[in-house]
Design an enzyme around this catalytic site. Structure first.
Site, PDB file in Angstrom:
ATOM      1  N   HIS A  59      -5.741  11.760 -21.759  1.00 40.58           N
ATOM      2  CA  HIS A  59      -5.395  11.610 -23.171  1.00 40.58           C
ATOM      3  C   HIS A  59      -5.729  10.185 -23.599  1.00 40.58           C
ATOM      4  CE1 HIS A  59      -2.216  15.051 -23.496  1.00 40.58           C
ATOM      5  NE2 HIS A  59      -3.237  15.402 -22.729  1.00 40.58           N
ATOM      6  N   GLU A  61      -4.057   7.971 -25.194  1.00 42.90           N
ATOM      7  CA  GLU A  61      -3.001   6.992 -24.934  1.00 42.90           C
ATOM      8  C   GLU A  61      -2.999   6.538 -23.472  1.00 42.90           C
ATOM      9  OE1 GLU A  61      -1.042  10.139 -27.735  1.00 42.90           O
ATOM     10  OE2 GLU A  61      -2.673  10.066 -26.281  1.00 42.90           O
ATOM     11  N   CYS A  89       2.319  13.297 -27.037  1.00 42.90           N
ATOM     12  CA  CYS A  89       2.980  14.391 -26.326  1.00 42.90           C
ATOM     13  C   CYS A  89       4.025  13.783 -25.374  1.00 42.90           C
ATOM     14  CB  CYS A  89       1.948  15.207 -25.544  1.00 42.90           C
ATOM     15  SG  CYS A  89       1.221  14.312 -24.143  1.00 42.90           S
ATOM     16  N   CYS A  92       2.495  11.380 -22.694  1.00 40.01           N
ATOM     17  CA  CYS A  92       2.075  10.090 -23.249  1.00 40.01           C
ATOM     18  C   CYS A  92       3.271   9.268 -23.738  1.00 40.01           C
ATOM     19  CB  CYS A  92       1.065  10.308 -24.364  1.00 40.01           C
ATOM     20  SG  CYS A  92      -0.491  10.992 -23.760  1.00 40.01           S
TER      21      CYS A  92
END
Length: 155
Positions: A59, A61, A89, A92
């Protein structure tokens, strides 16, 4: 916890996160971008690479946190701000907390998978030792338009 008051450079840095999201879009990845800033300087930038890397953890992040940790030679990212185009999410959001990121600014809330102001609201738990200051809603229409365009293209 979250309010709609932004600092002077928030728009500038969110525009950089949107540029990262556009890179993801061009790679046929869900268009999410992240920028990590310390002392008003970008120290890391990333975009989703889940499909490309075949890695569920790729991801934007997480990738930005890893890059920033290398730059600062420390896993503790105190005094930093993370700009991301979509509400993080649970994975993260937890990584943001673990990295001790001081401030989180995101464009668009995610009612399906978000974990900051939606879903589990991870930063409200007492076990969340140093939750970041959270701001959201900045340039949300730009982020939403990019995500909408991506998912229309996918269908």
């Amino acid at each position: 916890m979250a309010v709609l008051l932004f600092m002077n450079n928030d728009i500038k840095f969110m525009k950089e996160a949107i540029k990262e999201a556009k890179k993801a879009f061009d790679k046929n990845e869900v268009p999410i971008g992240a920028i990590l800033v310390k002392n008003n300087k970008i120290i890391a930038r990333a975009h989703n690479l889940k499909e490309y890397k075949k890695d569920v953890c790729a991801h934007a992040e997480i990738l930005a946190i890893k890059k920033a940790s290398k730059v600062l030679k420390n896993w503790r990212l105190l005094g930093t701000t993370l700009y991301v185009t979509l509400e993080p999410c649970a994975m993260c959001a937890a990584a943001i907390n673990q990295a001790r990121i001081s401030r989180l600014v995101f464009a668009l809330e995610d009612k399906n998978n978000g974990a900051v102001i939606n879903g589990p609201k991870l930063y409200k738990f007492k076990t969340c030792n140093l939750p970041p200051e959270v701001k959201f809603g900045i340039l949300k229409e730009e982020s939403k338009a990019l995500l909408t365009k991506f998912f229309i293209k996918k269908r």
